[in-house]
Design a protein around this motif. Sequence first.
Motif, mmCIF file in Angstrom:
data_model
loop_
_atom_site.group_PDB
_atom_site.id
_atom_site.type_symbol
_atom_site.label_atom_id
_atom_site.label_comp_id
_atom_site.label_asym_id
_atom_site.label_seq_id
_atom_site.Cartn_x
_atom_site.Cartn_y
_atom_site.Cartn_z
ATOM 1 N N THR A 1 -0.267 6.629 -5.494
ATOM 2 C CA THR A 1 -1.686 6.511 -5.844
ATOM 3 C C THR A 1 -2.489 6.064 -4.619
ATOM 4 N N GLU B 1 -6.499 5.376 -9.078
ATOM 5 C CA GLU B 1 -5.195 5.690 -9.686
ATOM 6 C C GLU B 1 -4.803 7.153 -9.528
ATOM 7 N N ARG B 2 -5.568 7.874 -8.743
ATOM 8 C CA ARG B 2 -5.205 9.288 -8.520
ATOM 9 C C ARG B 2 -4.179 9.415 -7.403
ATOM 10 N N ALA C 1 -4.665 3.694 -4.648
ATOM 11 C CA ALA C 1 -4.677 2.222 -4.600
ATOM 12 C C ALA C 1 -3.460 1.704 -3.834
ATOM 13 N N LYS C 2 -2.294 2.273 -4.118
ATOM 14 C CA LYS C 2 -1.068 1.800 -3.448
ATOM 15 C C LYS C 2 -1.096 2.140 -1.967
#
Length: 274
Positions: free
Chosen positions: A102, A140-141, A104-105
Amino acid sequence: MDIRFEQVDFTYQPHTPFEQRALFDLNLTIENGSYTAIVGHTGSGKSTLLQHLNALVKPTKGTVTIGDRVIVPETNNKNLKPIRKKVGIVFQFPEAQLFEETVAKDIAFGPKNFGVSGEDAARLAAEMLELVGLDASHLERSPFELSGGQMRRVAIAGVLAMEPEVLVLDEPTAGLDPQGRKEMMEMFQRLHEERGMTIVLVTHLMDDVANYADHVIVLEQGQIVKAGTPQEVFQDIDWLKEKQLGVPTAATFAEKLLAKGFSFEELPLTADAL
Ligand code: ADP
């Protein structure tokens, strides 16, 4: 934080038949809070210079001082991590280095690696995503579902999440359309103006030099052949004609500036001037 080069030489694969001297006796200072453009033909040493700015490589001779850290050929590779945090480098086509599931990660990866808690890293990821102009729905994509321009923004957010004092950009708008290019350059300008970030920009785009930089370094075959304000560099049109630098060439660009009624004293221009 200033970065200072004193009599820096760099040689690839020294003492081998493949020895290649890339930097010769460089003396320069990147001043805290400045916006420096580095220009020069392919092979002139720009990338090699950039890698010295956060001690990814060490000089073969001479001294690089990054804030209060002095890097000399003998410097031990340990304990260079704090420098990497203070000086963030966005390499060419940084989107090629995205790898997490993702967005975010991916953005949080650097800070977590530096011991920032998961919660704080997630907060930083959200903040940096917004800073690069993407909304929270992207968090979250998968980065691989995004457009090329969006992927590049995510990769830049990952560098910004380290909260560097100095941001180094190697042809950051390569391959973007004119609108994407303008938005990205304006984003860097905001970081510079609003957050006081020191910017080092490698570019062959002369209008970006004219619009944003307050200092220009011209490299040729590993040496600095000219350095100064954009006013000083652009007004030497005869010299620029010899050098055939940039796109359009710096000389053509300087003549265009004059033809449009600008004076070199007005440089850097406001972003929309040209
Ligand atoms: P630029 O970024 O301006 O194109 P570089 O810093 O990549 O210039 O290259 C400077 C010089 O160092 C060139 O002569 C190039 O061929 C040489 N060079 C760059 N990388 C390497 C390497 N990994 N091994 C050997 N020589 C290299």
